[in-house]
Scaffold this motif. Structure first.
Motif, mmCIF file in Angstrom:
data_model
loop_
_atom_site.group_PDB
_atom_site.id
_atom_site.type_symbol
_atom_site.label_atom_id
_atom_site.label_comp_id
_atom_site.label_asym_id
_atom_site.label_seq_id
_atom_site.Cartn_x
_atom_site.Cartn_y
_atom_site.Cartn_z
ATOM 1 N N MET A 2 0.944 -1.071 0.082
ATOM 2 C CA MET A 2 0.063 -0.075 -0.069
ATOM 3 C C MET A 2 1.027 1.118 -0.078
ATOM 4 O O MET A 2 1.524 1.452 0.783
ATOM 5 N N THR A 3 0.763 1.844 -1.075
ATOM 6 C CA THR A 3 1.486 3.187 -1.107
ATOM 7 C C THR A 3 0.667 4.408 -0.724
ATOM 8 O O THR A 3 -0.772 4.280 -1.054
ATOM 9 N N LYS A 4 1.187 5.311 0.079
ATOM 10 C CA LYS A 4 0.538 6.470 0.538
ATOM 11 C C LYS A 4 -0.221 7.243 -0.735
ATOM 12 O O LYS A 4 0.412 7.435 -1.646
ATOM 13 N N ASN A 5 -1.577 7.526 -0.536
ATOM 14 C CA ASN A 5 -2.043 8.075 -1.573
ATOM 15 C C ASN A 5 -3.119 9.366 -0.954
ATOM 16 O O ASN A 5 -3.813 9.777 -1.714
ATOM 17 N N ILE A 6 -2.677 9.571 0.105
ATOM 18 C CA ILE A 6 -3.846 10.777 0.863
ATOM 19 C C ILE A 6 -2.826 11.981 1.386
ATOM 20 O O ILE A 6 -1.949 11.429 2.325
ATOM 21 N N GLY A 7 -3.039 13.033 1.013
ATOM 22 C CA GLY A 7 -2.253 14.015 1.281
ATOM 23 C C GLY A 7 -2.513 14.763 2.689
ATOM 24 O O GLY A 7 -3.716 14.311 3.066
ATOM 25 N N ALA A 8 -1.935 15.735 3.254
ATOM 26 C CA ALA A 8 -2.323 16.192 4.217
ATOM 27 C C ALA A 8 -3.735 17.162 4.571
ATOM 28 O O ALA A 8 -4.342 17.092 5.385
ATOM 29 N N THR A 9 -3.708 17.899 3.132
ATOM 30 C CA THR A 9 -5.162 18.411 3.351
ATOM 31 C C THR A 9 -6.287 17.548 3.295
ATOM 32 O O THR A 9 -7.333 17.580 3.955
ATOM 33 N N ASP A 10 -6.277 16.602 2.558
ATOM 34 C CA ASP A 10 -7.290 15.484 2.413
ATOM 35 C C ASP A 10 -7.299 14.577 3.787
ATOM 36 O O ASP A 10 -8.498 14.611 4.262
ATOM 37 N N LYS A 11 -6.079 14.540 4.533
ATOM 38 C CA LYS A 11 -6.265 13.818 5.829
ATOM 39 C C LYS A 11 -7.061 14.679 6.597
ATOM 40 O O LYS A 11 -7.722 14.090 7.544
ATOM 41 N N ALA A 12 -6.570 16.022 6.694
ATOM 42 C CA ALA A 12 -7.136 16.908 7.657
ATOM 43 C C ALA A 12 -8.900 17.103 7.486
ATOM 44 O O ALA A 12 -9.585 16.799 8.269
ATOM 45 N N ILE A 13 -9.236 17.233 6.259
ATOM 46 C CA ILE A 13 -10.931 17.026 5.827
ATOM 47 C C ILE A 13 -11.332 15.808 6.486
ATOM 48 O O ILE A 13 -12.555 15.773 6.965
ATOM 49 N N ARG A 14 -10.759 14.613 6.242
ATOM 50 C CA ARG A 14 -11.304 13.325 6.633
ATOM 51 C C ARG A 14 -11.392 13.241 8.090
ATOM 52 O O ARG A 14 -12.442 12.799 8.423
ATOM 53 N N VAL A 15 -10.406 13.581 8.782
ATOM 54 C CA VAL A 15 -10.478 13.781 10.226
ATOM 55 C C VAL A 15 -11.540 14.315 10.833
ATOM 56 O O VAL A 15 -12.538 14.211 11.686
ATOM 57 N N LEU A 16 -11.599 15.725 10.453
ATOM 58 C CA LEU A 16 -12.621 16.589 10.867
ATOM 59 C C LEU A 16 -14.058 16.086 10.357
ATOM 60 O O LEU A 16 -14.964 16.235 11.294
ATOM 61 N N ALA A 17 -14.214 15.623 9.336
ATOM 62 C CA ALA A 17 -15.658 14.887 8.886
ATOM 63 C C ALA A 17 -16.010 13.854 9.837
ATOM 64 O O ALA A 17 -16.936 13.771 10.103
ATOM 65 N N GLY A 18 -15.174 12.988 10.089
ATOM 66 C CA GLY A 18 -15.147 11.898 10.795
ATOM 67 C C GLY A 18 -15.534 12.365 12.426
ATOM 68 O O GLY A 18 -16.579 11.786 13.048
ATOM 69 N N ILE A 19 -15.062 13.495 12.877
ATOM 70 C CA ILE A 19 -15.309 13.990 14.012
ATOM 71 C C ILE A 19 -16.489 14.649 14.208
ATOM 72 O O ILE A 19 -17.309 14.454 15.203
ATOM 73 N N ALA A 20 -16.825 15.324 12.876
ATOM 74 C CA ALA A 20 -18.088 16.159 13.106
ATOM 75 C C ALA A 20 -19.051 14.941 13.187
ATOM 76 O O ALA A 20 -20.346 15.231 13.814
ATOM 77 N N ILE A 21 -19.131 13.957 12.565
ATOM 78 C CA ILE A 21 -20.223 12.883 12.315
ATOM 79 C C ILE A 21 -20.425 12.286 13.628
ATOM 80 O O ILE A 21 -21.557 12.178 14.169
ATOM 81 N N ALA A 22 -18.948 11.939 14.357
ATOM 82 C CA ALA A 22 -19.277 11.543 15.629
ATOM 83 C C ALA A 22 -19.890 12.114 16.713
ATOM 84 O O ALA A 22 -20.612 11.916 17.743
ATOM 85 N N LEU A 23 -19.622 13.550 16.813
ATOM 86 C CA LEU A 23 -20.371 14.675 17.566
ATOM 87 C C LEU A 23 -21.617 14.757 17.367
ATOM 88 O O LEU A 23 -22.579 14.786 18.290
ATOM 89 N N MET A 24 -22.041 14.600 15.937
ATOM 90 C CA MET A 24 -23.632 14.820 15.895
ATOM 91 C C MET A 24 -24.517 13.455 16.419
ATOM 92 O O MET A 24 -25.244 13.610 16.824
ATOM 93 N N TYR A 25 -23.736 12.443 16.296
ATOM 94 C CA TYR A 25 -24.259 11.139 16.845
ATOM 95 C C TYR A 25 -24.256 11.325 18.288
ATOM 96 O O TYR A 25 -25.372 11.080 18.739
ATOM 97 N N TYR A 26 -23.136 11.778 18.850
ATOM 98 C CA TYR A 26 -23.049 12.076 20.369
ATOM 99 C C TYR A 26 -24.346 12.994 20.968
ATOM 100 O O TYR A 26 -24.789 12.603 21.892
ATOM 101 N N PHE A 27 -24.327 13.880 20.324
ATOM 102 C CA PHE A 27 -25.301 14.965 20.666
ATOM 103 C C PHE A 27 -26.652 14.792 20.109
ATOM 104 O O PHE A 27 -27.632 15.549 20.184
ATOM 105 N N ASN A 28 -27.064 13.483 19.667
ATOM 106 C CA ASN A 28 -28.328 13.267 19.239
ATOM 107 C C ASN A 28 -28.970 14.093 18.006
ATOM 108 O O ASN A 28 -30.271 14.180 18.018
#
Length: 68
Positions: free
Chosen positions: A1-27
């Protein structure tokens, strides 16, 4: 597996994942939609931590900036 996700893409993915988790946590989301989005959040977080996206691999996409 060669890396294919850049820094900006990685940041967007982490923020989106956290946002979804928070929306679930706060119902804000619930039911089937919540389960589907939580699965998406887990996938986004895992792919960001391993710096590899299988879908990018299939379509030969690479978001890592090339240095000249």
């Amino acid at each position: 597996m060669t890396k294919n996700i850049g820094a900006t893409d990685k940041a967007i993915r982490v923020l989106a994942g956290i946002a979804i988790a928070l929306m679930y946590y706060f119902n804000i989301i619930s039911g089937t939609l919540a389960l589907i989005l939580m699965a998406v959040a887990v996938i986004l977080l895992v792919t960001s931590f391993i710096n590899f996206c299988p879908i990018y691999g299939i379509f030969k996409i690479n978001s890592i900036k090339k240095v000249k």
